[in-house]
Enzyme design. Structure first.
Site, PDB file in Angstrom:
ATOM      1  N   PHE A  24       0.884  -1.236   0.002  1.00 41.41           N
ATOM      2  CA  PHE A  24      -0.121   0.029  -0.190  1.00 41.41           C
ATOM      3  C   PHE A  24       0.831   1.182   0.055  1.00 41.41           C
ATOM      4  CE2 PHE A  24       0.663  -0.139   4.674  1.00 41.41           C
ATOM      5  CZ  PHE A  24       0.421   1.156   4.898  1.00 41.41           C
ATOM      6  N   LYS A  25       2.100   1.294   0.599  1.00 40.34           N
ATOM      7  CA  LYS A  25       3.019   2.471   0.790  1.00 40.34           C
ATOM      8  C   LYS A  25       3.504   2.870  -0.728  1.00 40.34           C
ATOM      9  CE  LYS A  25       3.905   1.133   5.458  1.00 40.34           C
ATOM     10  NZ  LYS A  25       4.584   0.581   6.367  1.00 40.34           N
ATOM     11  N   ASP A  26       3.126   1.966  -1.859  1.00 40.03           N
ATOM     12  CA  ASP A  26       3.551   2.703  -3.200  1.00 40.03           C
ATOM     13  C   ASP A  26       2.928   4.067  -3.578  1.00 40.03           C
ATOM     14  OD1 ASP A  26       5.311   0.881  -3.983  1.00 40.03           O
ATOM     15  OD2 ASP A  26       3.880  -0.442  -4.388  1.00 40.03           O
ATOM     16  N   THR A  85       7.482  -0.080   4.128  1.00 39.50           N
ATOM     17  CA  THR A  85       7.694   1.404   3.792  1.00 39.50           C
ATOM     18  C   THR A  85       9.181   1.355   3.236  1.00 39.50           C
ATOM     19  OG1 THR A  85       6.592   2.182   5.827  1.00 39.50           O
ATOM     20  CG2 THR A  85       8.321   3.521   5.077  1.00 39.50           C
TER      21      THR A  85
END
Length: 439
Positions: A106-108, A140
């Site tokens: 999700f951190k993309d 991350t």
């Protein structure tokens, strides 16, 4: 837009200053002076918009006063060159698959946007070198490292706890080279985060190096995460009808992800309530029960990205709700699960619904399965591809996990990392020496 510190002992900052500093001089986290409420007509037709169009509209509310619209929209569209689909797991539980980006996590979204925004500021100001410090418990580091890879004028230092991230996660940021340096810290994620914060407060270090952070303490990393909450709602309306008001469950570690969702709700997003799903590191869950925040050292679990004992973004949640425990509990409930419960959930959902969860998404699914009231629809955030936890998931299910080509490419690379202790003086010396050799 001006940004103030949650500690309220520093002067307001511009967006550029907030992004460049990461942490405020008084060690507080930056918050926007106001949160814009989006107009009703935006939500009335949101299901007709695609992800980049939705994200551009939300980005205008956050950053439109500081970045020209054509430039801002170009940054958003370049960052979001992949989809974030909403997938039905059961009739009333939907998975927001946030693992279709370059590093399958999700951190993309936030990392790619921040890289582009920081690069814009560096070019505009003609700066020679900005040093990005990022502590990671897993995803991350890979998202930030790959988001910033090759960005001119930016060098990234990834701090990660030795032996406490999966091999695949580690390979995603230790094999890149170029402007990415991996620092293998002999300690926990909390130690890594403490080193990053201490670096910002060290006047000698900041006098010689321009430092910023790409953790969710940075407004340019966590605010863009609001983009996909609006996109999830748009897809949910298409699937469940225009009257749907979903319950959203977020697997939570450092609490940047759920904080972005709370910002989205404050902007008008029709979310009924949030659930913060924890593993054994249940500091926030205990706060909800008691009203007392008691950070403690994190403990390792199979949902390692959530192994955080003192979540930084708790300060932003307090600020958003005026330090009111009652107000926070009105919008957020909590859940906490052991490794055994997480494993049971992965097995059960695969057998009954033919959907493979990663350990973090399993916490989110289970909280909805146990917490939805009759007639409610729930969305949980599936934060990473199960293959990033291949050994763990295979041991739980007894079945092989197919590794996507993107991950296989990382596994073929050669690990390059620098060992460092959890003592700040050792870290400071290593950082200074490495930066000097880059000149």
């Amino acid at each position: 837009m001006n940004y103030y510190s949650t500690n309220r002992r520093s002067a307001d900052a511009t967006l550029e200053e907030a992004v460049m500093r990461g942490l405020a001089p008084d060690r507080g986290l930056y918050m926007p002076r106001r949160i814009e409420t989006l107009p009703a007509e935006f939500f009335e037709h949101i299901e007709d918009m695609d992800f980049p169009d939705i994200a551009c509209r939300v980005a205008d509310a956050f950053f439109g006063e500081d970045v020209p619209a054509d430039t801002l929209h170009a940054l958003v569209r370049d960052a979001l060159d992949f989809d974030v689909p909403l997938v039905e797991v059961t009739g009333r539980i939907l998975s927001l698959e946030l693992f279709h980006g370059p590093t399958l996590a999700f951190k993309d979204v936030g990392a790619r946007f921040m890289a582009r925004l920081l690069g814009y500021f560096v070019r505009r100001e003609g700066r020679k070198e900005v040093n990005v410090l990022v502590a990671t418990s897993g995803d991350t580091g890979s998202a930030v490292a790959n988001g910033f890879l090759g960005v001119e004028g930016v060098h990234v230092y990834v701090l990660y706890p030795k032996g406490k991230v999966s091999e695949i996660q580690e390979k995603q940021f230790t094999t890149l080279g170029q402007n990415i340096t991996a620092l293998e810290v002999d300690g926990t994620f909390d130690d890594c985060q403490a080193l990053v914060k201490a670096a910002f407060m060290d006047k000698e270090l900041t006098g010689r190096m321009l430092l910023t952070s790409a953790n969710s303490i940075n407004v340019a990393r966590f605010l863009p995460q609001a983009f996909y909450y609006f996109h999830a709602y748009a897809q949910c309306r298409r699937m469940k009808g225009k009257d749907v008001k979903p319950v959203v469950c977020v697997p939570s570690g450092n609490f940047g992800n759920i904080t972005a969702g709370l910002f989205a709700k404050r902007m008008g997003l029709p979310v009924k309530r949030f659930i913060a799903a924890n593993n054994r590191n249940d500091i926030f869950y205990q706060y909800l029960q008691t009203g007392v925040y008691s950070p403690r050292p994190s403990v390792p679990t199979i949902a390692n990205a959530m192994d955080v004992g003192d979540p930084s973004n708790f300060a932003r949640i307090l600020e958003l709700y005026g330090n009111s425990h009652e107000a926070i509990c009105a919008d957020i409930s909590g859940a906490t699960y052991t490794d055994g419960q997480i494993a049971d959930t992965i097995r059960d959902v695969l057998e009954r619904h033919h959907y493979l969860l990663d350990p973090h998404g399993a916490c989110g699914y289970r909280a909805l399965d146990e917490g939805l009231a009759p007639g409610e629809t729930g969305i949980f955030l599936e934060t990473a591809h199960p293959a990033k936890f291949k050994d763990t998931v295979e041991a739980i299910t007894g079945r092989p996990v197919e590794v996507p080509a993107k991950l296989r490419a990382f596994m073929e690379g050669q690990k390059q990392s620098i060992p460092v202790s959890a003592r700040f003086e050792d870290f400071k010396r290593e950082l200074s020496d490495h930066a000097r050799h880059q000149l």
